[in-house]
Design an enzyme around this catalytic site. Structure first.
Site, PDB file in Angstrom:
ATOM      1  N   THR A 101       0.834  -1.204   0.000  1.00 47.36           N
ATOM      2  CA  THR A 101       0.000   0.000   0.000  1.00 47.36           C
ATOM      3  C   THR A 101       0.869   1.255   0.000  1.00 47.36           C
ATOM      4  OG1 THR A 101      -1.724  -1.213   1.188  1.00 47.36           O
ATOM      5  CG2 THR A 101      -1.847   1.191   1.268  1.00 47.36           C
ATOM      6  N   THR A 123       1.066  -3.275   9.922  1.00 46.13           N
ATOM      7  CA  THR A 123       1.725  -4.565   9.807  1.00 46.13           C
ATOM      8  C   THR A 123       1.539  -5.306  11.095  1.00 46.13           C
ATOM      9  OG1 THR A 123       3.854  -5.643   9.989  1.00 46.13           O
ATOM     10  CG2 THR A 123       3.849  -3.303  10.332  1.00 46.13           C
ATOM     11  N   ILE A 124       0.839  -6.385  11.009  1.00 43.51           N
ATOM     12  CA  ILE A 124       0.619  -7.158  12.231  1.00 43.51           C
ATOM     13  C   ILE A 124       1.927  -7.781  12.688  1.00 43.51           C
ATOM     14  CG2 ILE A 124       0.077  -9.437  11.262  1.00 43.51           C
ATOM     15  CD1 ILE A 124      -2.475  -9.184  13.091  1.00 43.51           C
ATOM     16  N   ASP A 125       2.873  -7.913  11.779  1.00 43.99           N
ATOM     17  CA  ASP A 125       4.159  -8.525  12.091  1.00 43.99           C
ATOM     18  C   ASP A 125       5.126  -7.570  12.780  1.00 43.99           C
ATOM     19  OD1 ASP A 125       3.445 -10.992  11.065  1.00 43.99           O
ATOM     20  OD2 ASP A 125       4.203 -10.539   9.068  1.00 43.99           O
ATOM     21  N   MET A 178       2.313 -16.351  13.014  1.00 45.48           N
ATOM     22  CA  MET A 178       2.700 -15.583  11.840  1.00 45.48           C
ATOM     23  C   MET A 178       4.130 -15.068  12.030  1.00 45.48           C
ATOM     24  SD  MET A 178      -0.633 -13.402  10.777  1.00 45.48           S
ATOM     25  CE  MET A 178      -0.644 -12.579  12.351  1.00 45.48           C
ATOM     26  N   GLY A 179       4.714 -14.581  10.930  1.00 47.21           N
ATOM     27  CA  GLY A 179       6.066 -14.049  10.988  1.00 47.21           C
ATOM     28  C   GLY A 179       6.952 -14.736   9.970  1.00 47.21           C
ATOM     29  N   ARG A 194       2.811 -32.479  19.544  1.00 52.65           N
ATOM     30  CA  ARG A 194       1.616 -32.034  18.844  1.00 52.65           C
ATOM     31  C   ARG A 194       1.829 -30.615  18.334  1.00 52.65           C
ATOM     32  NH1 ARG A 194      -2.728 -35.517  20.404  1.00 52.65           N
ATOM     33  NH2 ARG A 194      -1.638 -37.523  20.516  1.00 52.65           N
ATOM     34  N   HIS A 236      -5.359 -17.670  10.601  1.00 59.84           N
ATOM     35  CA  HIS A 236      -6.049 -16.398  10.438  1.00 59.84           C
ATOM     36  C   HIS A 236      -6.591 -15.802  11.728  1.00 59.84           C
ATOM     37  CE1 HIS A 236      -5.715 -16.291   6.140  1.00 59.84           C
ATOM     38  NE2 HIS A 236      -5.879 -17.600   6.170  1.00 59.84           N
TER      39      HIS A 236
END
EC number: 2.7.1.11
Lengths: 362, 362, 362, 362
Positions: C119, C139-141, C183-184, C279, C285
């Site tokens: 963007t 940025t969620i990261d 995430m990442g 496990r 998401h």
């Protein structure tokens, strides 16, 4: 999102309103009533604003599929509510005929009224004057007659439980006695369930008058074991004997404790008898608000859908209830003015006693 | 779980205590101090019970790896705390020499003291008399000098935010003005941040005296737009002018409002000026308890580890602080008795004003 | 709700759009931009739907005070977003001139673009062609250059932390090794902070290649002590040596592990080396959705307000950033394509090591 | 904390164990069993570690009042559990006589076994060989015969509901179809209740085979209205017709979808039929962990207390159940191997249909 309409019969118009105090799950009921009526018979659903006030002041708005699509999890009521507006006593006047005329003008085939005792009584009054109504009981206190479990109650219990857990950590760190006052003027359901869920050591409900000395004894024993004591008290709980309820005590005198509530009264009673510091918290309005728990969302959806089924079957002047785990209905007339308090032999009270919770007596 | 010990030098013994009021994250600090000292130098960590009281009454217990393994997310302090026990004024006596003797007897090489202003002052006093100490600042109000952000603050803000959201749904359903009173006697950090996070329309903090009329104007304008008004008020907030703080107002008279707190005072001030119903909730002790937020767990862990590094480097008589986003330390002497209040040009206050939040003035 | 307009100058029109992946706090930014511009200069704010797609397809709608009043705490973006729609490559065409023409037609004085790398690059492109833009990094990261802490990150960390706590109880009950993949892809911020907040025993991030044997050793040692092992692994983490990243491993072969993610790869690597059951859970998401934490609401509000200030001051073609704890801005050109990864000497990494967290090496 | 002992009769010794998979509320059951037995008859309660494994390997520990005082709200089981250890098939041997001998050696008057189907079968086996047992049913799937509502189920529903809400915000922001796969191999209770609580548009359960085309039609209709579609699918759900379950599909071929679960299978089935992007999340182990909801704490406490009452009354070889809202019990023999699936005319399924939720058919 589908809907069925019959070109011969125009879509029926059904009104919906919410009355009385706020309660988590109201929006879930509104959503289920609306979706069920639209989906099953293509009804036009008319939302009445601010309870019966909207019928008095002619404030309504349509509720379509989309307008109820995102409200399942939101607290409060998108329709607004009012505690006091009655068609039978509006600024000293009975305006019920005007309200009925307005309902006819709107073309309402029926009205779904979601609310507590007061709302049910008004709905019953309008029903007797010719407006077909279906009632959905709303009580955060879980104390409506003929109704096992009200929507909103699970959420209130969760809110109180969280508060009990929070004060517990502080209480334990300081070796204190922590009092949490919950809603429940006449019925102790919230204090009982939240007390059990929040590991309260003492649970005090209106149905079981308490002895301050018995509670003090519990606190002292726990202090000796270096444990804090957590007390969950319903706002309607009162000292045993003397015939005087807390409510009367504070009503009779310009008492500095008044605003503090019964939690602060108990604190004042208890502190002289024990060494540990006593602290009280009055939860107040936070118990009525917020997003309903998943349990309450499902329950409220079932209430709303059951109301829609009554409308579809033309079974009017009845109130939806939950009995033996299933949705059913009772005559509106049989409900008004009756409270469901905690029986003193209720299984959860018995369970509390059997695992050693103090219920206010020795 | 590994640990290093040097067969020549016996493992150092380090004491840890928590003093003052409960605060989320205390256990995370204890855990980090303990793990860091054990992991890095095989230290023996000695937990002192109930703050300085444990040093006075000779109540300590070892903290090993396992005993701190499951406490990161738990509220309160596993060591207990006390608000008042001072080695310098214990039942009117200075018992600090006895405390120092006990510390020597225990073989404590240093003491990590986690606490607020009072605890830092006592720690400084012991340091001056020869006990090496490292301080870790604890203040749920976020108001310790030289320290940008305290652990526990984020959790308190989250608790208040949730309460604001809950009353907001009720307020909107009824068209009411809802007041929520938060902690913050001298500094308005909690009310400011929670007010911003909870979408309060009015935020009142001790640093900015308020005008009741200005607030009433906001309420009236919002009522006209059929919106409720949510007010977040710190317990130390006060009316502008008159030179009289709420605190003095209520201290000077046996006021029935006293127990209700400043939230109820504001309610009484506001109700005569507006039509909408005003309701107040005083959050009280729930703000101190409960499990720390993930943010606070990480922050508290960094505080605890930073304290351990000071011990390992022998940098004593200092207090860990967060400055410019990084852990550092300041001299213990420079901290005591100084409060960090909200500057009236603080960026978040400016931001609040710029998005139209009322800060108590017109 | 007040607003100022200057009868001489008509109200400026400002566009707002959100681009790229969902991130908690987007609505808080939209709300702050809108409120700040309306409150301070009576601007007309125009919401562009679905990112740049709305500018391409001419889909916009006005954002007034009320339309942003209840969105502070809601997840997602009320404007919608799109990941891929670019004015410079729309079905193979450069439609940027059409987009600029549409912006002129709308009378947009400036555009606030909230989004990630892509963007910002598109916004920069439009800026170079004459549309004044202000960027808000999303940025969620937490990996945008020049930006200390992104909104949404705290919420993602909280979501992962809760998952770590959940699997921890199961892991401990069964004595298992529990892997949680976060995430990442390039930066390990989420795994690092959530791992620290969720008491992970092993934290694996892209910046620090891991040794399976070292991790197995930790698991074995913990099993001997009857403890479970919780591993928090970022999706971009990879085995050390061999020169082969997980990503390449799975890209090169039609691997049954592919859909499972790196968490399942690690499980397959680890299980043969240890006795305890392993496990893995891939969070996916759920990390992007949900209501922002109070921290993120405040932070996002500050980002949004800072963007509005840039517009008000006419400082265009810049991106708001958080540096040294304060909102500031950088040239848009300096941002694009740069990632902020975790430096291997980052204080939180150092802290993790010092309290005994395994970072993938021996 | 009081307790009664009879100097004539020594305190009875009662064993407690937890078997099978983790489930929120196990600790609440352990606590209630322990407190109830101590409080009512001064029993010595013996905790058996890791299910039947503790009886095989002689690993037990006493449970006193304090050791269960703080576990009501904690996830997992403080006793540990094992899925597979059977006294009747321990490394190929029947070691039940050794287990019975050990129980006699411990002086166990009875054993309270908390667990699922497997645990109940083993408990029944030991009961037939002479060890008095009381069973407490544990199933997060809510699918044990004769039992209306299992503890842990409400918590799992809450976890899934939260996930549905999270992906909903992302789905709506991007206009996507979001699939969430829940537990429920044979019974769809979790997917049904969570789907209803999380406002899923499509709910797929094992009891109702689904048509991919019917689901695609829903997605397309919603996309046209610019709405996302949220699908909640139980892991045991399967396509109608063809006679082939998903499970068989993936077991028969080395399918890259295998690890992804049925959620990813549905994604692969659906994507070719619709334009909107489809994303799937498999929740996995997070559904089993975490702190029980207040509802589950109360329910689990009642299960535990009911088990203690059976012990106190000497009613052995029975399993506690919830029927018609009240705690009662059934013969252990009548339970094993029977599952309670969702009847296709279950009121909640009917309700779902009536408010327009797609259940997998047209």
């Amino acid at each position: 999102m589908s809907q069925t309409t019959d070109s011969q019969n125009p879509a029926p118009r059904i009104g919906v309103l919410t009355g009385g105090g706020d309660c988590p799950g109201l929006n879930a009921v509104i959503r289920a009533v609306t979706k069920s009526l639209i989906y099953q018979c293509g009804a036009e659903v008319i939302g009445v604003e601010d309870g019966f006030l909207g019928l008095i002041e002619h404030r309504v708005r349509p509720l379509d599929w989309r307008s109820v699509s995102d409200i399942l999890a939101t607290g409060g009521t998108v329709l607004g509510t009012s505690n006091t507006a009655s068609p039978f006593a509006w600024h000293g006047q009975d305006v019920s005929q005007a309200v009925l005329a307005y309902a006819r003008e709107l073309g309402l085939q029926a009205l779904v009224a979601i609310g507590g005792d007061g709302t049910m009584t008004m709905a019953h009054g309008l029903a007797q004057r010719g407006l077909p109504v279906v009632g959905v009981p709303k009580t955060i206190d879980n104390d409506i007659a003929h109704n096992e479990r009200s929507f909103g109650f699970d959420t209130a219990v969760a809110t109180v439980t969280e508060a009990l857990e929070r004060v517990q950590t502080t209480g334990q760190s300081h070796g204190r006695v922590m009092i949490v006052e919950t809603m429940g003027r006449y019925a102790g359901w919230i204090a009982l369930e939240a007390g059990m869920a929040g590991a309260a050591d003492v649970i005090l409900i209106p149905e079981l008058p308490y002895s301050v000395e018995a509670i003090a004894a519990v606190c002292r024993e726990r202090s000796r074991a270096r444990r804090c004591t957590v007390i969950c008290i319903a706002e309607g709980a009162a000292v045993a004997g003397g015939g005087m309820t807390i409510e009367r005590t504070v009503a009779d005198s310009p008492d500095p404790l008044r605003l503090g509530g019964v939690g602060h009264v108990l604190r004042a009673q208890l502190q002289p008898l024990i060494e540990a510091e006593v602290r009280a918290t009055v939860l107040g309005h936070v118990q009525r608000g917020g997003s309903p728990t998943p349990f309450d969302r499902v329950l409220a959806t079932q209430y709303g859908n059951a109301a829609a089924q009554l409308v579809l079957r033309g079974e009017y002047n009845r109130m939806v209830t939950l009995q033996h785990g299933a949705m059913t209905s009772v005559d509106l007339a049989s409900v008004a003015g009756r409270n469901r308090t905690v029986p003193t032999d209720h299984p959860l009270l018995v369970c509390a006693r059997q695992i050693g919770v103090c219920l206010g007596q020795g």
